[in-house]
Scaffold this active site. Structure first.
Site, PDB file in Angstrom:
ATOM      1  CG  HIS B  80      -1.883  -1.084   1.269  1.00  0.00           C
ATOM      2  ND1 HIS B  80      -3.040  -1.062   0.533  1.00  0.00           N
ATOM      3  CD2 HIS B  80      -1.888  -2.256   1.931  1.00  0.00           C
ATOM      4  CE1 HIS B  80      -3.726  -2.168   0.746  1.00  0.00           C
ATOM      5  NE2 HIS B  80      -3.047  -2.909   1.591  1.00  0.00           N
ATOM      6  CB  CYS B 122      -1.998   3.861  -4.940  1.00  0.00           C
ATOM      7  SG  CYS B 122      -3.213   2.545  -4.815  1.00  0.00           S
TER       8      CYS B 122
END
Lengths: 439, 310
Positions: B80, B122
Site C-alpha cells: 500500500h 498507488c
C-alpha cells in the site's frame, strides 16, 4: 462564606486559610511547572539534536589528485658488454621514465650502474650469448645479440627498456585476459573447491578426491607467495547431484555423438538456484573452483566456440566468481596425479582472478616457484595503488555525503575511522620512500 | 523481504504456494525461494540497512547485500502506498526521499553499478521522482493521483492474488529465458493502459545507457560473463575469449508477492535514518530523561505533600 443548600457544620472554612490555597503555594506550584519546562529545555535540545562531528575535510581535500609513488632502483650489470655502463643506465632510465609517465603507474625508476654498494633491489645483468632472457628472483639475465655488443645503440636501449617496463609495470594485457576478470582486493578470501557430479546415479561420477594433498602440492606455493597480500581460507566439498538449468547442445566430435556448451550456455552454467557451492559462514569474498563431471547422458561434454565447433579447452573462468573445469569420464576416486592438470588450470585461474601478471612473452623464469618476485612486486604495487586510490575516493565521498545529507549523524566512530584512514594513507606513502633509503 | 508470509499463512488453501492467477498456472513460491527477512523483520530501518550496508558485524551473509561497483541490483517493491511513500507493516512508511538518499549512499559507497527499481503501488511513479544518483532505471505502476488495481480474485482463496501491473510484467518475463537478448525498451513498450488500468511510468534520465542496449538479463537471471581458459599443456595461441555485453551482476530480488492495494494515504514527514550508534545513544538518553522526569515529579509531590501536612 457557605455553600447554598448545605448545612453549616460549626466553623466556616475560609479557603484563604487552607494551606494549599494560599497565594504563595499557588505561585510556587505554577512556578515549579515552569521550572520543569525550563530545566527540560537543554535536555530536550540535547536529545533531539543530531550528533554531527566535524570531519577533517581539509586533510581529505589535500589528498585529491595525490597518487602514491614507488621509487624503484634497478641495478645494471653490463660487464659482459663492452660499453660504458653508466651511459646505458642513463639512457635506459630516460626511456623508462618517459614511458612510465604516460602510463600513470606512479613508478619512478632509476637505473644505476654496478659500482654501488650492496643492494637488495632489482638487478639486470646483460649477457652476450644469444640465449633467452631469464628471470630469477629479482634478477633478470638479459641476452644481447652478438652483433650489438660493439655499439649499444638506440634499438638496444629501447629493447632493454621494453622488457624492464613489462616487468615492473605489466601492461593490462599481461595481467589477465580482460581487465574485469580480477576480483576486487580483499585482505581475506575463501577458496571453495567443489567436486560437482551432475548425476552420480547415472554411473559417470567421481565420488571422492584427494583434495587436501592436491591443494598442498599444487596450490600451496602460490598461496604462500600471495600471503603478503591475502589471507586464504579453504573449504571443499563433493556433491553428488547438481542438475544443469539447460540442455547441452548435441554435436558430433570425432565421429561420435558428444555434447557441447555454447558460449551462451557458459554464461548461465552456474545453476545458482540449486547448487550450494560455498558455505556462508563469513562475509569474505569467495572464489569458487568447480570440477564438473557431466552425467552419463551428457558425456562427453565439450566447450564450443561461437561457430559451435569443439574447442580443445575444458575450462572457463567466470570473471570475479571463479573457475570451472569440465572433467569427462573420470575415475571414481581422483588421486593427486589425476588432479594434476585440473589443478594446473585452477592455478592459472587463481592467478587471473587475483590479477597476478604473467611474464612478457620473450622472458622465461627458471624458478621452481609459481611466479617470480618481479611479478609479485608488480602485483603488490598495483594493489597498493588501487587501494590508495579507492580509499581516497571513499574519504572524498564520505565528506560529500555528509555535506549533502544534512540529517546524517556523524559520530565519534565515523570521525575516528576517517582519521585512522588518513593516517594509514600518510604512512603508506611514507613507507615506500623509506624503503628506498634502506636499499 | 516478505512482510506477509502468504504462502505459509494458515488461511492459504494451498499451503506453501503462491499463485499469480486464479488458474494457478505457476507457483511463484517455487522450490528455491529464499526469504531473508520475514514478518516483523521487514522494517524501513532494516530495508535501508540492507541497501546501505550499515550492519552489525554479527549479521549473517544471507541478510546482507554484498555488492560492489560492478553489481547490478534489481529492487522491486509493492504494498500500500501513496504520494511519495510506501507503507511497511501497519505502522511505518518509507518515503521517496529515504530511498533516494539510500541509493545516493550506495552510489557513494560504490555498492552498485546499475539499479533497476520497480514499484507497484498507488501513485507509484512518485516514489522514484526524488532519485538523484546516477545509473538508476526506475519504473512504476501508476501516475500521481492514480490507483493501481489488482488483477483478479481467486475465489478459492477469497483474495485478490496479483496486481495488474505486476501480472503484466510477470507475463512478459515468463517469455524471457536466461540467454534472451530482449531489452528494457521492449518491456516498457508493452505497457498498455487497457491491460494495466493505470499509467505505468519509466524514468531513464539517470540511466547512462540506451534502453535498447540495456538487456533484461542485465538485471535478471544471474547471467555472468564467461571466458574460456586456454588449455594449459598445448603450445598454441589462446583463442580469443568470447565477449558478451552483459556485465557481471547480482540479482537480489524481492520476490513478487503483492497484496492488492487501494487507498492512498496522507504523506508523512520525512523519516530520519538513524545509525546504530545513535540508536543506543538515544536509548540511553530516553531512560535518562524518564528518570529525571520521575525524579522531578516525586520531588513535586513530596513538596506539595509536606506543605499540606503543615
Amino acid at each position: 462564606m457557605s455553600f447554598e443548600g448545605e448545612p453549616n457544620h460549626g466553623t466556616n472554612l475560609d479557603p484563604s486559610t487552607l494551606s494549599f490555597e494560599s497565594l504563595w503555594s499557588r505561585r510556587r506550584i505554577i512556578a515549579s511547572y515552569w521550572l520543569v519546562v525550563l530545566l527540560a529545555v537543554p535536555l530536550w535540545w540535547k536529545a533531539t539534536s543530531i550528533d554531527r562531528l566535524s570531519l577533517p575535510e581539509n586533510r581529505v581535500r589535500g589528498l585529491s589528485g595525490k597518487e602514491i609513488s614507488f621509487p624503484l632502483r634497478i641495478h645494471l650489470d653490463s660487464s659482459a658488454v663492452s660499453h660504458s655502463v653508466s651511459e646505458i643506465a642513463d639512457a635506459v632510465t630516460k626511456v623508462l621514465s618517459d614511458d612510465l609517465k604516460e602510463g600513470g603507474s606512479g613508478l619512478a625508476v632509476s637505473v644505476t650502474s654496478s659500482d654501488l654498494e650492496e643492494h637488495k633491489g632489482y638487478s639486470v645483468k646483460l649477457l652476450q650469448d644469444g640465449s633467452k632472457n631469464v628471470v630469477r628472483g629479482r634478477d633478470l639475465l638479459l641476452s644481447t645479440p652478438n652483433h650489438e655488443s660493439e655499439q649499444f645503440g638506440q634499438s638496444s636501449t629501447r629493447r632493454l627498456a621494453d622488457v624492464m617496463r613489462a616487468l615492473v609495470a605489466p601492461p593490462q594485457a599481461l595481467v589477465s585476459g580482460s581487465a574485469q576478470q580480477a576480483v576486487k582486493y580483499a585482505s581475506r578470501y575463501r577458496l571453495a573447491f567443489t567436486l560437482l557430479n551432475q548425476d552420480s546415479a547415472s554411473g559417470n561420477a567421481a565420488l571422492s578426491w584427494d583434495i587436501q594433498s592436491s591443494i598442498h602440492r599444487y596450490l600451496k606455493p602460490t598461496l604462500e607467495k600471495l600471503s603478503v597480500l591475502h589471507n586464504f581460507t579453504i573449504e571443499s566439498q563433493v556433491q553428488l547431484h547438481a542438475p544443469l538449468a539447460f540442455d547441452p547442445t548435441i554435436v558430433t566430435h570425432n565421429n561420435s555423438q558428444s555434447f557441447g556448451l555454447t558460449p551462451e550456455d557458459l554464461t548461465v552454467f552456474v545453476n545458482s538456484a540449486e547448487w550450494t557451492l560455498s558455505s556462508s559462514v563469513s562475509n569474505d569474498p569467495v572464489l569458487h573452483f568447480v570440477v564438473f563431471v557431466p552425467s552419463l547422458l551428457n558425456n562427453p561434454l565439450y566447450i564450443l566456440d561461437k561457430k559451435n565447433a569443439v574447442t580443445n579447452s575444458n575450462a572457463f573462468i567466470l570473471p570475479q566468481w571463479g573457475g570451472i573445469v569440465v572433467l569427462n569420464s573420470p575415475k571414481e576416486h581422483l588421486s593427486i596425479d589425476d588432479l594434476h592438470s585440473t589443478f594446473g588450470i585452477f592455478e592459472s585461474q587463481l592467478h587471473a582472478l587475483l590479477a597476478v601478471p604473467t611474464l612478457p612473452a620473450d622472458v622465461t623464469s627458471d624458478e621452481i616457484g609459481p611466479f617470480t618476485d618481479w611479478q609479485l612486486d608488480a602485483l603488490v604495487r598495483r594493489r597498493t595503488r588501487e587501494n590508495f586510490g579507492d580509499s581516497r575516493e571513499t574519504l572524498e565521498s564520505i565528506i560529500l555525503l555528509v555535506n549533502q545529507i544534512s540529517n546524517m549523524p556523524v559520530g565519534q566512530d565515523v570521525k575516528g575511522d576517517v582519521q585512522d584512514a588518513l593516517s594509514a594513507l600518510d604512512q603508506a606513502s611514507l613507507s615506500f620512500l623509506r624503503n628506498l633509503e634502506s636499499w | 523481504m516478505l512482510a506477509d508470509d502468504a504462502a505459509c499463512n494458515s488461511r492459504n488453501k494451498f499451503p506453501g504456494c503462491v499463485y499469480p492467477n486464479a488458474g494457478r498456472g505457476i507457483d511463484l513460491y517455487g522450490d528455491n525461494i529464499e526469504v531473508d527477512y520475514r514478518g516483523y523483520e521487514v522494517t524501513v530501518e532494516n530495508f535501508i540497512r540492507v541497501l546501505t550496508g550499515r550492519m552489525e558485524p554479527s549479521v549473517p551473509r544471507s541478510k546482507r547485500l554484498l555488492t560492489d561497483d560492478r553489481s547490478n541490483i534489481f529492487v522491486y517493491m509493492t504494498g500500500h502506498g501513496g504520494n511519495e511513500f510506501l507503507k511497511f507493516q501497519d505502522n511505518e512508511e518509507i518515503s521517496a526521499f529515504d530511498i533516494a538518499d539510500a541509493f545516493e549512499q550506495m552510489w557513494q559507497k560504490k555498492r552498485y553499478n546499475e539499479i533497476f527499481f520497480m514499484i507497484d503501488t498507488c501513485q507509484a511513479n512518485t516514489m522514484y521522482s526524488k532519485f538523484y544518483s546516477p545509473n538508476i532505471l526506475a519504473t512504476g505502476s501508476s501516475r500521481i493521483h492514480e490507483n493501481s488495481y489488482s488483477y483478479e480474485n481467486d475465489n478459492d482463496i477469497g483474495v485478490a492474488v496479483i496486481d495488474s501491473y505486476t501480472h503484466h510484467v510477470l507475463q512478459f518475463m515468463e517469455g524471457i529465458n536466461k540467454t534472451s537478448q530482449a531489452s528494457m525498451q521492449e518491456l516498457f513498450d508493452t505497457y498498455d493502459f487497457d491491460k494495466i488500468h493505470s499509467h505505468p511510468g519509466v524514468r531513464s534520465d539517470l540511466f547512462g545507457r540506451d534502453l535498447k542496449q540495456a538487456l533484461i538479463t542485465d538485471f535478471f537471471g544471474g547471467v555472468s560473463r564467461a571466458e574460456v581458459t586456454p588449455p594449459l599443456f598445448h603450445v598454441e595461441s589462446p583463442q580469443s575469449p568470447p565477449q558478451f555485453d552483459d556485465p557481471h551482476q547480482e540479482v537480489p530480488a524481492e520476490p513478487v508477492h503483492p497484496p492488492d492495494q487501494t487507498t492512498p494515504e496522507l504523506l508523512t514527514p520525512y523519516e530520519l535514518f538513524v545509525s546504530q550508534k545513535q540508536l543506543s545513544d538515544r536509548d540511553a538518553r530516553r531512560s535518562l530523561r524518564a528518570w529525571l522526569a520521575i525524579g522531578i515529579l516525586v520531588g513535586l509531590v513530596g513538596f506539595v505533600g509536606s506543605k499540606r501536612t503543615r
